[in-house]
Design a protein around this motif. Structure first.
Motif, PDB file in Angstrom:
ATOM      1  N   ALA A 102     -32.593 -89.278 -39.627  1.00 61.96           N
ATOM      2  CA  ALA A 102     -31.409 -89.363 -38.341  1.00 61.96           C
ATOM      3  C   ALA A 102     -31.811 -88.051 -37.701  1.00 61.96           C
ATOM      4  CB  ALA A 102     -30.306 -89.102 -39.089  1.00 61.96           C
ATOM      5  N   ARG A 103     -32.117 -86.908 -38.507  1.00 60.03           N
ATOM      6  CA  ARG A 103     -32.632 -85.556 -37.684  1.00 60.03           C
ATOM      7  C   ARG A 103     -33.654 -85.864 -36.661  1.00 60.03           C
ATOM      8  NH1 ARG A 103     -30.922 -80.456 -38.723  1.00 60.03           N
ATOM      9  NH2 ARG A 103     -33.045 -79.888 -38.287  1.00 60.03           N
TER      10      ARG A 103
ATOM     11  N   PHE B 217     -25.528 -86.495 -38.297  1.00 54.70           N
ATOM     12  CA  PHE B 217     -26.742 -86.741 -37.444  1.00 54.70           C
ATOM     13  C   PHE B 217     -27.054 -87.885 -37.034  1.00 54.70           C
ATOM     14  CE2 PHE B 217     -27.760 -82.823 -40.323  1.00 54.70           C
ATOM     15  CZ  PHE B 217     -27.733 -81.871 -39.250  1.00 54.70           C
ATOM     16  N   GLY B 218     -26.312 -88.851 -37.162  1.00 51.06           N
ATOM     17  CA  GLY B 218     -26.224 -90.251 -36.538  1.00 51.06           C
ATOM     18  C   GLY B 218     -26.413 -91.267 -37.512  1.00 51.06           C
TER      19      GLY B 218
ATOM     20  N   SER C 118     -30.687 -87.922 -48.628  1.00 48.84           N
ATOM     21  CA  SER C 118     -31.768 -87.149 -48.043  1.00 48.84           C
ATOM     22  C   SER C 118     -32.357 -87.680 -47.217  1.00 48.84           C
ATOM     23  CB  SER C 118     -32.256 -86.186 -49.156  1.00 48.84           C
ATOM     24  OG  SER C 118     -31.409 -85.379 -49.970  1.00 48.84           O
ATOM     25  N   ALA C 119     -33.098 -88.910 -47.562  1.00 49.71           N
ATOM     26  CA  ALA C 119     -34.003 -89.572 -46.735  1.00 49.71           C
ATOM     27  C   ALA C 119     -33.158 -89.786 -45.207  1.00 49.71           C
ATOM     28  CB  ALA C 119     -34.572 -90.564 -47.330  1.00 49.71           C
TER      29      ALA C 119
ATOM     30  N   ALA D  97     -39.738 -88.992 -48.680  1.00 54.87           N
ATOM     31  CA  ALA D  97     -40.251 -90.299 -48.271  1.00 54.87           C
ATOM     32  C   ALA D  97     -39.473 -90.461 -46.957  1.00 54.87           C
ATOM     33  CB  ALA D  97     -39.112 -91.191 -49.256  1.00 54.87           C
ATOM     34  N   GLY D  98     -38.303 -89.847 -46.429  1.00 53.04           N
ATOM     35  CA  GLY D  98     -37.867 -89.904 -45.291  1.00 53.04           C
ATOM     36  C   GLY D  98     -38.993 -89.435 -44.093  1.00 53.04           C
ATOM     37  N   VAL D  99     -39.598 -88.094 -44.540  1.00 50.27           N
ATOM     38  CA  VAL D  99     -40.406 -87.507 -43.569  1.00 50.27           C
ATOM     39  C   VAL D  99     -41.731 -88.517 -43.472  1.00 50.27           C
ATOM     40  CG1 VAL D  99     -42.193 -85.668 -43.390  1.00 50.27           C
ATOM     41  CG2 VAL D  99     -39.871 -85.084 -44.055  1.00 50.27           C
ATOM     42  N   ALA D 100     -42.066 -88.930 -44.516  1.00 48.81           N
ATOM     43  CA  ALA D 100     -43.288 -89.988 -44.604  1.00 48.81           C
ATOM     44  C   ALA D 100     -43.003 -91.403 -43.775  1.00 48.81           C
ATOM     45  CB  ALA D 100     -43.599 -90.524 -45.909  1.00 48.81           C
TER      46      ALA D 100
END
Length: 319
Positions: free
Chosen positions: A27-28, A74-75, A21-22, A292-295
């Motif tokens: 990647a997005r 998404f890469g 999910s992160a 966490a990914g957003v942060a």
């Protein structure tokens, strides 16, 4: 010859729901992301993952396969391997893999999960995740109405007995290693007609790959359909400790202390999923990975902006 070094914005160690999910979130946002996964998901023995909105009962392996495909779309890059070392570098971090490869990145997310340390009772491990369970929310609906036993190992066992009693009229608490039951819990168990059996459990018996009975040390045998146990949950924290982090002890095990978005006490290091939340189910772990990914992306955005300011001013960026 060792594999070539790999470089990215973010290294994610662990390709479960939290890590993937992160990876999708990062990647997005056009971040270069590399996920290192050793292919040993904690819930592999289970037939299905539950309380996953829109995907209840999905096979854990199918969930991860779909998650990998989405992250790669998404890469994100996903490599199969085991991360064995981690160290801080001048520009971020270097993670060493068992095959000799090294991954360098600006930020590090540990989504390494935990290890279930099961009671040392013969037969428990063989049936783990199928008819020997621990979480009524993960498997409760599937065992509703059946004969459920609870292996007494500590206070959590009493809580399990009360929780599983919601799902069936037949719950037996085997005292096993449970020394005391406090007066209030005794009254609750009695009021709910939970049978309490004294004496240690010697082994768990199976038939056709499913639980058949529990046998006590004195030879008594109790027929059951399901047995609830309370493992010790131990965070997979080797890399965190190599970086200088300290694991936090908990009555049920150990975990990495982290803030609401997964940021740890170590600058540049985040944690998500069961490694920092022992009770996180699949959906919760996935949400923690997204947070966490957003942060992490926000942190990198600020660093990139400061670097641009310094470059425009003709000065070296401050690190």
């Amino acid at each position: 010859m060792n594999p070539p070094d790999l470089c990215c914005d973010v290294t994610i160690v662990g390709g479960g729901p939290a890590g993937l999910s992160a990876a999708v979130a990062l990647a997005r946002s056009l971040r270069s992301v590399l996920v290192v996964d050793d292919g040993t998901p904690r819930n592999a023995p289970a037939a299905g993952a539950h309380n996953v909105l829109g995907h209840d009962g999905i096979a854990p392996t199918r969930l991860l396969t779909d998650g990998r495909r989405e992250a790669e779309h998404f890469g994100a890059r996903i490599i199969s391997g085991r991360a064995v070392t981690a160290r801080r570098t001048e520009d971020g971090f270097e993670v060493g893999l068992a095959d000799g490869a090294r991954v360098r990145s600006r930020r590090l997310l540990l989504a390494t999960g935990l290890t279930d340390e099961l009671p040392d009772v013969p037969g428990v491990r063989e049936l783990w995740g199928r008819t020997v369970l621990h979480c009524p929310y993960c498997h409760g609906w599937e065992v509703r109405g059946r004969r459920i036993g609870v292996l007494g190992t500590g206070p959590m066992s009493i809580h399990q007995a009360l929780m599983f009693r919601q799902l069936t009229d037949t719950v037996t608490l085997f005292r096993h290693e449970l020394d005391e039951i406090d007066p209030l819990s005794s009254r609750r168990l009695a009021a709910l007609d939970v049978e309490i059996v004294d004496g240690p459990v010697d082994r768990v018996m199976a038939a056709d790959g499913a639980l058949r009975s529990v046998v006590l040390a004195d030879g008594r045998e109790h027929a059951l359909d399901t047995l609830a146990v309370a493992p010790r949950f131990t965070a997979r924290a080797e890399l965190y400790e190599q970086l200088g982090g300290t694991v936090t002890d908990h009555p049920m095990g150990s975990f990495l202390a982290a803030g609401p978005t997964g940021q740890t006490d170590l600058p540049g290091v985040w944690a998500a999923g069961n490694v920092d939340d022992l009770s996180a189910m699949v959906a919760v772990a996935s949400g923690a990975g997204l947070a966490a990914g957003v942060a992490i992306n926000a942190d990198l955005v600020t660093e990139d902006a400061d670097a641009a300011v310094a470059a425009r001013a003709g000065a070296a960026p401050v690190r």
